[in-house]
Motif scaffolding. Structure first.
Motif, PDB file in Angstrom:
ATOM      1  N   PRO A 266      14.334  -5.979  -7.543  1.00  0.00           N
ATOM      2  CA  PRO A 266      14.850  -5.224  -6.394  1.00  0.00           C
ATOM      3  C   PRO A 266      14.035  -3.979  -6.066  1.00  0.00           C
ATOM      4  O   PRO A 266      13.980  -3.562  -4.919  1.00  0.00           O
ATOM      5  CB  PRO A 266      16.272  -4.867  -6.835  1.00  0.00           C
ATOM      6  N   ASP A 267      13.413  -3.381  -7.065  1.00  0.00           N
ATOM      7  CA  ASP A 267      12.661  -2.136  -6.845  1.00  0.00           C
ATOM      8  C   ASP A 267      11.158  -2.375  -6.875  1.00  0.00           C
ATOM      9  O   ASP A 267      10.399  -1.507  -7.284  1.00  0.00           O
ATOM     10  CB  ASP A 267      13.026  -1.119  -7.924  1.00  0.00           C
ATOM     11  N   VAL A 273       9.226   1.934   3.888  1.00  0.00           N
ATOM     12  CA  VAL A 273      10.045   2.088   5.090  1.00  0.00           C
ATOM     13  C   VAL A 273       9.225   1.615   6.286  1.00  0.00           C
ATOM     14  O   VAL A 273       8.060   2.002   6.438  1.00  0.00           O
ATOM     15  CB  VAL A 273      10.479   3.558   5.299  1.00  0.00           C
ATOM     16  N   ASN A 274       9.819   0.767   7.103  1.00  0.00           N
ATOM     17  CA  ASN A 274       9.119   0.208   8.270  1.00  0.00           C
ATOM     18  C   ASN A 274       7.861  -0.559   7.876  1.00  0.00           C
ATOM     19  O   ASN A 274       6.890  -0.618   8.636  1.00  0.00           O
ATOM     20  CB  ASN A 274       8.742   1.305   9.276  1.00  0.00           C
ATOM     21  N   GLY A 275       7.873  -1.131   6.688  1.00  0.00           N
ATOM     22  CA  GLY A 275       6.700  -1.860   6.209  1.00  0.00           C
ATOM     23  C   GLY A 275       6.890  -3.362   6.273  1.00  0.00           C
ATOM     24  O   GLY A 275       8.004  -3.871   6.393  1.00  0.00           O
ATOM     25  N   PRO A 288      17.497 -13.071  -2.407  1.00  0.00           N
ATOM     26  CA  PRO A 288      18.681 -12.324  -2.821  1.00  0.00           C
ATOM     27  C   PRO A 288      18.866 -11.037  -2.011  1.00  0.00           C
ATOM     28  O   PRO A 288      17.904 -10.300  -1.760  1.00  0.00           O
ATOM     29  CB  PRO A 288      18.415 -12.014  -4.292  1.00  0.00           C
ATOM     30  N   GLU A 289      20.103 -10.775  -1.655  1.00  0.00           N
ATOM     31  CA  GLU A 289      20.411  -9.575  -0.874  1.00  0.00           C
ATOM     32  C   GLU A 289      20.022  -8.313  -1.629  1.00  0.00           C
ATOM     33  O   GLU A 289      19.518  -7.351  -1.034  1.00  0.00           O
ATOM     34  CB  GLU A 289      21.906  -9.558  -0.545  1.00  0.00           C
ATOM     35  N   GLY A 290      20.251  -8.307  -2.943  1.00  0.00           N
ATOM     36  CA  GLY A 290      19.932  -7.120  -3.730  1.00  0.00           C
ATOM     37  C   GLY A 290      18.455  -6.787  -3.746  1.00  0.00           C
ATOM     38  O   GLY A 290      18.078  -5.639  -4.002  1.00  0.00           O
ATOM     39  N   THR A 291      17.616  -7.775  -3.486  1.00  0.00           N
ATOM     40  CA  THR A 291      16.171  -7.557  -3.487  1.00  0.00           C
ATOM     41  C   THR A 291      15.651  -7.159  -2.111  1.00  0.00           C
ATOM     42  O   THR A 291      14.811  -6.257  -2.001  1.00  0.00           O
ATOM     43  CB  THR A 291      15.441  -8.832  -3.955  1.00  0.00           C
ATOM     44  N   LEU A 295      14.772  -3.481   2.396  1.00  0.00           N
ATOM     45  CA  LEU A 295      13.582  -3.620   3.229  1.00  0.00           C
ATOM     46  C   LEU A 295      13.958  -3.804   4.688  1.00  0.00           C
ATOM     47  O   LEU A 295      13.408  -3.145   5.590  1.00  0.00           O
ATOM     48  CB  LEU A 295      12.742  -4.817   2.755  1.00  0.00           C
ATOM     49  N   LEU A 296      14.915  -4.712   4.960  1.00  0.00           N
ATOM     50  CA  LEU A 296      15.296  -4.999   6.336  1.00  0.00           C
ATOM     51  C   LEU A 296      16.118  -3.862   6.945  1.00  0.00           C
ATOM     52  O   LEU A 296      15.992  -3.565   8.140  1.00  0.00           O
ATOM     53  CB  LEU A 296      16.072  -6.313   6.394  1.00  0.00           C
TER      54      LEU A 296
END
Length: 351
Positions: A266-267, A273-275, A288-291, A295-296
């Protein structure tokens, strides 16, 4: 009869001054900021090299046609009215295999473009005469196995180093106070040490595709305060640990496509940001949502095209959010070939 001889001699004087080599020929016109003291050597003295003035009124030297190391060295022993050049070009040369330490005499260059040739070795000190002037070094598409990386710390103005498509083995020790762009892709480096960029604080762009990296040491990219783009495609990565790439507000792109990645922490990209993350053509079976949610949420873009996604409940969080779905590559498909954007949300009500 009236004597007009004074008029004849006045006109002759005007024409002489305006014409190079005339009675009072000058190398300074009213539009000049100062005298031009750059002049190419005599063509016959530097043959087969060719010197020319470029549009910035600085000199370029093209030595693509030299037939040996000795011939190149002889050229730079000629009488040079000025030894300050903008660019040295040697393109497509199949005879030059060694750039010797004394090959370039006292000439200095802002740019080196020695490409698409048979060069195998750049000796220590071969470029050192340009340590105060060199800005760009391009040595791509050669056969280089040895390059004077240990000299780089003397090059105080160097911005970019391009050594793509050579045969450099082992990641070099890099020390540069000014280097911003590094291209080492398509070399058999064999790995990326965690200390790779400790002494290159100004790096913006790092390109390391197809160099044999099988794992990333967490924190390898930490300390690069201006990092913009990282290219790690076509390696043998299988997992992205925490702090795979420590990002900055300037980081725009991370490319890990065409690896063997099946899991992402996840990290993995803290600070992004904005990448954009290109993780296409890997071995991911889920998103996975946690990962990926952060980002989104932070305005990023994800390209997981070409992964064998199972498209089970682990992607429902994307399908339920139109913004998130828009920020995932539109051509992303499940393992069965269905595109994410075409999936029926009703089929995920139970998730």
């Amino acid at each position: 009869m009236m004597d007009f001889s004074w008029l004849f001699w006045s006109l002759l004087l005007v024409l002489s001054v305006a014409r190079p080599g005339g009675v009072e020929a000058s190398n300074q016109s009213p539009q000049d900021d100062g005298p031009r003291d750059l002049a190419c050597p005599d063509a016959q003295d530097i043959f087969p090299c060719v010197c020319s003035l470029n549009s910035q009124n600085s000199m370029d030297m093209n030595c693509s046609e030299v037939t040996s190391e000795d011939e190149l060295a002889a050229v730079f022993q000629a009488n040079f009215p000025s030894t300050t050049f903008h660019r040295l070009t040697i393109f497509g040369n199949r005879q030059l295999r060694i750039l010797k330490s004394d090959a370039l005499g006292s000439a200095t260059f802002e740019e080196f473009w020695i490409t698409d040739g048979a060069l195998e070795l750049v000796e220590d000190n071969a470029l050192i005469g340009s340590s105060a002037t060199a800005v760009h070094m391009v040595f791509n598409f050669n056969n280089i196995v040895l390059f004077p990386f240990s000299d780089l710390h003397f090059f105080t103005s160097l911005k970019s180093l391009d050594l793509r498509h050579n045969f450099l083995a082992g990641f070099p020790v890099l020390v540069s106070p000014s280097l911003q762009t590094l291209y080492l892709s398509h070399n058999p480096l064999g790995g990326l040490p965690g200390s790779a960029f400790v002494n290159t604080p100004e790096l913006l762009d790092v390109h390391l595709s197809d160099v044999g990296i099988s794992g990333l040491v967490p924190g390898t990219f930490s300390g690069l305060r201006k990092l913009r783009n990282v290219g790690l495609g076509r390696n043998q990565l299988t997992h992205l640990p925490p702090s795979s790439v420590d990002c900055t507000p300037a980081t725009g792109m991370i490319d890990v496509g065409y690896n063997e990645i099946s899991s992402v922490s996840p990290d993995a990209f803290p600070g992004l940001v904005n990448g954009w993350v290109y993780i296409h053509h890997n071995h991911l079976r889920s998103l996975p949502e946690g990962t990926w949610r952060k980002l989104l949420e932070d305005g990023g873009y994800l390209d997981p095209y070409g992964n064998p996604l199972h498209c089970t409940c682990d992607i429902a969080w994307i399908l339920r959010n139109a913004t998130f779905l828009h920020e995932v590559d539109v051509y992303t498909t499940c393992a069965d070939g269905h595109r994410l954007v075409d999936l029926d949300l009703a089929g995920y009500e139970h998730c």
